[in-house]
Design a protein around this motif. Structure first.
Motif, PDB file in Angstrom:
ATOM      1  N   ASP A 155       0.738  -1.312  -0.133  1.00  0.00           N
ATOM      2  CA  ASP A 155       0.010  -0.175   0.052  1.00  0.00           C
ATOM      3  C   ASP A 155       0.844   1.339  -0.043  1.00  0.00           C
ATOM      4  O   ASP A 155       0.310   2.335  -0.664  1.00  0.00           O
ATOM      5  N   ILE A 156       1.859   1.520   0.986  1.00  0.00           N
ATOM      6  CA  ILE A 156       2.553   2.450   0.876  1.00  0.00           C
ATOM      7  C   ILE A 156       3.819   2.468  -0.145  1.00  0.00           C
ATOM      8  O   ILE A 156       4.373   3.581  -0.292  1.00  0.00           O
TER       9      ILE A 156
ATOM     10  N   LYS B 267      -1.070  -2.152 -10.373  1.00  0.00           N
ATOM     11  CA  LYS B 267       0.208  -3.012  -9.815  1.00  0.00           C
ATOM     12  C   LYS B 267       0.161  -3.575  -8.428  1.00  0.00           C
ATOM     13  O   LYS B 267       0.533  -4.501  -8.234  1.00  0.00           O
ATOM     14  N   ARG B 268      -0.700  -2.905  -7.595  1.00  0.00           N
ATOM     15  CA  ARG B 268      -0.702  -3.266  -6.248  1.00  0.00           C
ATOM     16  C   ARG B 268      -1.649  -4.708  -6.372  1.00  0.00           C
ATOM     17  O   ARG B 268      -1.262  -5.661  -5.671  1.00  0.00           O
ATOM     18  N   GLN B 269      -2.585  -4.750  -7.067  1.00  0.00           N
ATOM     19  CA  GLN B 269      -3.418  -5.880  -7.291  1.00  0.00           C
ATOM     20  C   GLN B 269      -2.366  -7.055  -8.065  1.00  0.00           C
ATOM     21  O   GLN B 269      -2.616  -8.043  -7.728  1.00  0.00           O
ATOM     22  N   LYS B 270      -1.632  -6.783  -8.819  1.00  0.00           N
ATOM     23  CA  LYS B 270      -0.929  -7.755  -9.572  1.00  0.00           C
ATOM     24  C   LYS B 270       0.149  -8.096  -8.476  1.00  0.00           C
ATOM     25  O   LYS B 270       0.617  -9.416  -8.356  1.00  0.00           O
ATOM     26  N   ILE B 271       0.621  -7.448  -7.453  1.00  0.00           N
ATOM     27  CA  ILE B 271       1.805  -7.995  -6.671  1.00  0.00           C
ATOM     28  C   ILE B 271       0.877  -8.967  -5.651  1.00  0.00           C
ATOM     29  O   ILE B 271       1.459  -9.846  -5.225  1.00  0.00           O
TER      30      ILE B 271
ATOM     31  N   TYR C 124       5.778 -12.567  -0.741  1.00  0.00           N
ATOM     32  CA  TYR C 124       5.392 -12.759   0.514  1.00  0.00           C
ATOM     33  C   TYR C 124       4.565 -11.656   1.109  1.00  0.00           C
ATOM     34  O   TYR C 124       5.058 -10.496   1.024  1.00  0.00           O
ATOM     35  N   LYS C 125       3.406 -11.947   1.564  1.00  0.00           N
ATOM     36  CA  LYS C 125       2.408 -10.745   1.965  1.00  0.00           C
ATOM     37  C   LYS C 125       2.331 -10.862   3.528  1.00  0.00           C
ATOM     38  O   LYS C 125       1.318  -9.979   4.009  1.00  0.00           O
TER      39      LYS C 125
ATOM     40  N   LYS D 116       8.048   6.121   1.441  1.00  0.00           N
ATOM     41  CA  LYS D 116       7.836   5.951   2.577  1.00  0.00           C
ATOM     42  C   LYS D 116       8.448   4.606   3.139  1.00  0.00           C
ATOM     43  O   LYS D 116       8.240   4.286   4.391  1.00  0.00           O
ATOM     44  N   VAL D 117       9.084   3.727   2.265  1.00  0.00           N
ATOM     45  CA  VAL D 117       9.364   2.701   2.740  1.00  0.00           C
ATOM     46  C   VAL D 117      10.962   2.840   3.001  1.00  0.00           C
ATOM     47  O   VAL D 117      11.534   2.453   4.216  1.00  0.00           O
TER      48      VAL D 117
END
Length: 313
Positions: A189-190, A197-201, A208-209, A247-248
């Protein structure tokens, strides 16, 4: 490492993609892949170091394809416990083992007949930036240069744990090393701006989530602290690219690396309004800008240098 076990080969008119499994010195089955120009000799060798929880064959496919189409031989490896490699999911028991696995594999490629006279580059994203810097530390004269994308090489002062907390954390890692006890914001998200692209990840079964494991968190912490103390030892040519709204990994990290490294040849590119996932999570036009910088830098360096001196020392 043991002899590779081939598992897949794909061809197109512009590039060739191959996969194989190798065995580490600890007997762990590790996944590797490569993107190669299909109809011409490679300009140089590029070795990919992926980020925490990520993998090479799907998440970094666009990177591999772009660089191979630009004329480079691109090799990647999934760390133990990551992607298609064996091991407890996203459990880093020893960061040094992880770096050693990459160093051994990349060296075996670089010293093959096809590439031993080519310039060779490291390419690290996020945590992979730390991996690349530690590979360079092991082989200070071996690499022609490095591309570091939002590298993890320092912890912001406000986030550094108290020494007492570190001591307690170290003790717990000997008791419950694989427990998922470390709270963290959702990096997807951040870190990645584009919702598609978030959905694909999230749909990628090899990413790993879950929450970081206790020993993994400790290894990342200690690695970051170690790299931060020794940034002045970085001596190879490098390009650092970083989003100003990351922000990471804080862009001040890359500024410190640029200021501290003793490298004579170093370049820092900061991108306003871009997040952590510069090469994947941004809108298409942003990604084009970033890759144009990377490919231009690689082009200049691969023309200017050949195989580094003392490469076989």
């Amino acid at each position: 490492m043991a002899a590779p076990d081939m598992s897949g080969v794909k061809f197109s008119s512009l590039l060739k993609y191959e996969e194989e499994f190798i065995e580490s010195s600890r007997g762990v089955k590790l996944f590797t892949c490569r993107w190669l120009p299909a109809d011409k000799e490679a300009k140089a060798l590029i070795c990919l170091c992926h980020g925490y929880g990520m993998e090479c064959s799907i998440f970094m496919e666009d990177t591999g394809v772009r660089l191979a189409k630009a004329g480079y031989a691109v090799f990647g490896i999934d760390y133990e416990g990551h992607g298609k490699s064996a091991g407890t999911r996203c459990y880093i028991k020893s960061f040094d083992d992880l770096v050693t696995d990459c160093t051994t594999f990349f060296k075996s490629v670089a010293e093959g007949v096809e590439y031993r006279e080519k310039a060779r580059f490291l390419y690290g994203e996020s945590m992979g930036g730390a991996v690349a810097l530690l590979i360079h530390r092991k082989q200070p004269n071996y690499w022609s240069g490095a591309v570091l994308v939002a590298p993890m090489c320092k912890i912001a002062e406000e986030l550094k744990p108290h020494p007492l907390v570190i001591s307690i954390l170290k003790k717990l890692t000997t008791i419950i090393p694989t427990w998922k006890l470390v709270p963290i914001e959702d990096i997807v998200d951040i870190g990645f701006k584009d919702p598609e692209k978030r959905q694909k990840i999230r749909a990628n079964p090899y990413v790993y989530k879950g929450r970081p494991r206790l020993k993994t968190g400790y290894e990342l912490l200690m690695t970051s602290l170690d790299i931060e103390k020794r940034l002045d030892e970085v001596s190879l040519p490098f390009l650092v690219v970083h989003g100003e709204d990351d922000k990471v990994t804080d862009p001040s990290v890359s500024k410190l690396l640029y200021a501290s490294a003793k490298s004579f040849d170093k370049t820092l590119k900061l991108y306003p309004d871009m997040w952590h996932g510069l090469t994947y999570g941004e809108p298409a036009d942003h990604i084009e800008v970033v890759f144009s910088e990377i490919i231009a830098w690689l082009g200049k360096k691969s023309e200017a240098v050949g195989c580094p001196e003392n490469a076989h020392v």
